[in-house]
Motif scaffolding. Structure first.
Motif, PDB file in Angstrom:
ATOM      1  N   ALA A  36      34.873  42.458  50.522  1.00 12.60           N
ATOM      2  CA  ALA A  36      34.695  42.597  49.319  1.00 12.60           C
ATOM      3  C   ALA A  36      35.741  41.797  48.328  1.00 12.60           C
ATOM      4  O   ALA A  36      36.423  41.067  48.815  1.00 12.60           O
ATOM      5  N   THR A  46      36.219  40.691  43.793  1.00  8.91           N
ATOM      6  CA  THR A  46      36.471  41.320  42.326  1.00  8.91           C
ATOM      7  C   THR A  46      35.449  40.454  41.575  1.00  8.91           C
ATOM      8  O   THR A  46      35.832  39.144  41.642  1.00  8.91           O
ATOM      9  N   GLU A  71      30.383  46.184  43.372  1.00  7.42           N
ATOM     10  CA  GLU A  71      29.950  45.890  44.789  1.00  7.42           C
ATOM     11  C   GLU A  71      29.804  44.267  44.801  1.00  7.42           C
ATOM     12  O   GLU A  71      28.871  43.766  45.223  1.00  7.42           O
ATOM     13  N   ASN A 131      30.516  40.674  46.572  1.00  3.33           N
ATOM     14  CA  ASN A 131      30.870  40.513  47.942  1.00  3.33           C
ATOM     15  C   ASN A 131      30.651  39.123  48.137  1.00  3.33           C
ATOM     16  O   ASN A 131      29.909  38.143  47.556  1.00  3.33           O
ATOM     17  N   SER A 161      43.739  44.581  38.485  1.00  6.48           N
ATOM     18  CA  SER A 161      43.610  45.917  37.959  1.00  6.48           C
ATOM     19  C   SER A 161      42.227  45.864  37.360  1.00  6.48           C
ATOM     20  O   SER A 161      41.981  46.248  36.168  1.00  6.48           O
ATOM     21  N   THR A 210      36.500  48.944  37.711  1.00  5.92           N
ATOM     22  CA  THR A 210      35.631  49.617  38.886  1.00  5.92           C
ATOM     23  C   THR A 210      35.918  48.706  40.135  1.00  5.92           C
ATOM     24  O   THR A 210      36.228  47.748  40.237  1.00  5.92           O
ATOM     25  N   GLY A 211      35.773  49.729  41.178  1.00  4.57           N
ATOM     26  CA  GLY A 211      36.233  48.882  42.389  1.00  4.57           C
ATOM     27  C   GLY A 211      37.715  49.039  42.894  1.00  4.57           C
ATOM     28  O   GLY A 211      38.543  49.380  42.061  1.00  4.57           O
ATOM     29  N   LYS A 212      37.937  48.358  43.605  1.00  4.38           N
ATOM     30  CA  LYS A 212      39.214  48.214  44.374  1.00  4.38           C
ATOM     31  C   LYS A 212      40.006  46.813  43.721  1.00  4.38           C
ATOM     32  O   LYS A 212      38.991  45.808  43.659  1.00  4.38           O
ATOM     33  N   PRO A 213      41.156  46.873  43.744  1.00  4.34           N
ATOM     34  CA  PRO A 213      41.943  45.521  43.389  1.00  4.34           C
ATOM     35  C   PRO A 213      41.539  44.390  44.506  1.00  4.34           C
ATOM     36  O   PRO A 213      41.125  44.543  45.508  1.00  4.34           O
ATOM     37  N   ASP A 215      41.823  41.911  47.016  1.00  4.30           N
ATOM     38  CA  ASP A 215      42.769  42.148  48.612  1.00  4.30           C
ATOM     39  C   ASP A 215      43.103  40.807  49.082  1.00  4.30           C
ATOM     40  O   ASP A 215      42.345  40.100  49.590  1.00  4.30           O
ATOM     41  N   SER A 267      42.471  39.930  33.216  1.00  2.00           N
ATOM     42  CA  SER A 267      42.010  41.023  34.054  1.00  2.00           C
ATOM     43  C   SER A 267      41.236  41.857  32.976  1.00  2.00           C
ATOM     44  O   SER A 267      41.478  42.008  31.647  1.00  2.00           O
ATOM     45  N   TYR A 291      29.441  55.379  39.957  1.00  2.00           N
ATOM     46  CA  TYR A 291      30.510  54.439  39.232  1.00  2.00           C
ATOM     47  C   TYR A 291      30.802  54.730  37.937  1.00  2.00           C
ATOM     48  O   TYR A 291      31.931  54.308  37.333  1.00  2.00           O
TER      49      TYR A 291
END
Length: 436
Positions: free
Chosen positions: A130, A132, A137, A139, A161, A164-167, A169, A199, A263
């Motif tokens: 994953a 950003t 999604e 990748n 931040s 959509t989706g996770k920060p 990693d 961001s 989403y």
């Protein structure tokens, strides 16, 4: 456009299969000067001739995310390749809708993979990582073989931040520093820009402040695939007492997919485009296609007052929540002049003191961090013009990466075993492009 091939032990793996728009069929840096501006085409893809001639060795195609420059050529070229396609659920739905249009929906084997999963594809063990970017999604890929491991970043940025989706990693990529990465094949789009990318949260704040200050209708044009930007604008519409409508099939299609894949927040409502004309000017927020000056897109029709559902008046405002892709400057300038001639305010992201657009690609400091974390032996800059590739290679060198392969489209690099000659690239041919 993007089309990458990895070869090992008699197998080939394709990563991405995209298109580019309004490009010369032969890039200017490979043409005589007197012909460099001739013959532009609407849609261009890399020629698959090399791999199509040995398609029995093509074990699969991976699509890293759903932007056109990574997915757009699949419906046109798949019949020459005839391999399974691996991708995540959101991207798979975007692809399926494209395949329907070409009558291929039940012919192309589409295998859905979740971020973090691993899959053996021929001679390659692939893990989806994953990351950003500006679409759901995205990748990166960790491609493992017995002779070496490659990190293929695809398009990415560091966004703590995202809408959509996770920060992002960072620890995931720090851990790759212990994975003996032979080569990092990475995004170069913003390598010439210092610092960090903006961001999406900061972009939300800039758009909110700008739109809140307007009294008349507000029209925002952005890239249709940027679901995060569309969600931000829908939230801004709620906060500013406006009703939001979408003009352009690509926008409507992407929001439909975002709803289907979970989403799109349920509380964010949109109104029918045909209803906007009945609302007071101060309650209108229209999001439209055409940020690159496309003559048949919604914004061009609005600029020339030929759109059947939306008319602008003196005092209304058009905001470009996008950058101008190189080569489109003249077309965008024509649009701006047409709007300004009607006393419609135009705000372009490049000229605004507030952030109205957030790039989905890493700037120089983000690239430095990635190299410091991953510690590859070799840097292979891709996805950019020659000046971007060179800037990317310089960044890699500054972070301690000794080997850098910078070439032209179609070059083939031997990663392992390393050549015994001094040159650090082995070039066996160049790939042409196809008009579509």
């Amino acid at each position: 456009m993007n089309m990458n091939l990895y070869g090992h032990d008699g197998c080939w793996l394709m990563v991405d299969c995209g298109v580019s728009f309004d490009e010369p069929l032969t890039p200017a840096y490979r043409q005589p000067a007197e012909t460099s501006s001739a013959h532009r085409y609407s849609v261009v893809a890399a020629s698959p001739d090399f791999i199509a001639q040995q398609k029995e060795h093509l074990c699969g195609m991976i699509i890293t995310h759903a932007h056109e420059d990574h997915i757009g050529a699949v419906p046109y070229l798949w019949q020459r390749l005839r391999c399974p396609v691996y991708t995540t659920p959101f991207t798979a739905e975007v692809l399926r809708r494209k395949l329907v249009q070409k009558g291929l929906i039940n012919k192309v084997p589409v295998i859905e993979i979740s971020p973090g999963d691993s899959c053996q594809i021929g001679a390659f063990s692939v893990t989806w990582l994953a990351i950003t970017h500006s679409i759901p999604e995205p990748n990166a890929l960790l491609v493992k073989t017995p002779v070496g491991n490659v990190l293929h970043t695809a398009d990415w940025k560091i966004d703590a931040s995202p809408v959509t989706g996770k920060p992002f990693d960072a620890q995931l990529y720090r851990s790759l520093g212990e994975a003996n990465i032979l080569a990092l094949v990475g995004d170069s789009t913003n390598a010439t820009r210092p610092g960090f990318s903006v961001s999406e949260r900061n972009c939300f704040d800039g758009l909110l402040s700008t739109i809140r200050s307007k009294q008349g209708r507000v029209v925002v044009t952005c890239f249709g695939s940027n679901i995060a930007r569309l969600i931000s604008l829908a939230r801004i519409a709620q906060k500013t007492g406006r009703y939001m409508a979408l003009y352009g099939r690509s926008l409507q299609n992407m929001v439909s997919i975002a709803r289907q894949q979970g989403y799109w927040p349920n509380e964010l409502t949109l109104v029918e485009p045909s209803h906007i004309g009945y609302l007071p000017a101060g309650e209108v927020l229209a999001v439209v296609t055409g940020s690159q000056g496309e003559s048949r897109a919604a914004l061009a029709r609005i600029a020339h007052d030929t759109h059947p559902q939306l008319t602008l008046d003196k005092g209304d405002c058009v905001i470009f929540s996008s950058i101008i892709i190189p080569g489109n400057e003249a077309d965008v300038e024509k649009l701006v002049k047409a709007l300004s001639a009607r006393n419609i305010e135009v705000i372009q992201s490049e000229d605004s003191a507030l952030p109205l657009h957030a790039s989905g690609h890493p700037c120089a400091e983000e690239l430095k961090l990635m190299y410091q974390w991953v510690k590859p032996e070799i840097a292979i800059p891709v996805h950019g013009e020659p000046e971007h590739l060179q800037a990317h290679a310089l960044i890699a060198r500054e972070t301690g990466v000794v080997k850098h392969y910078v070439g032209l489209n179609g070059d083939l690099y031997r990663l392992a075993p390393q050549p015994s000659i001094k040159r650090n690239t082995v070039i066996t041919g160049r790939v042409p492009v196809n008009e579509m």
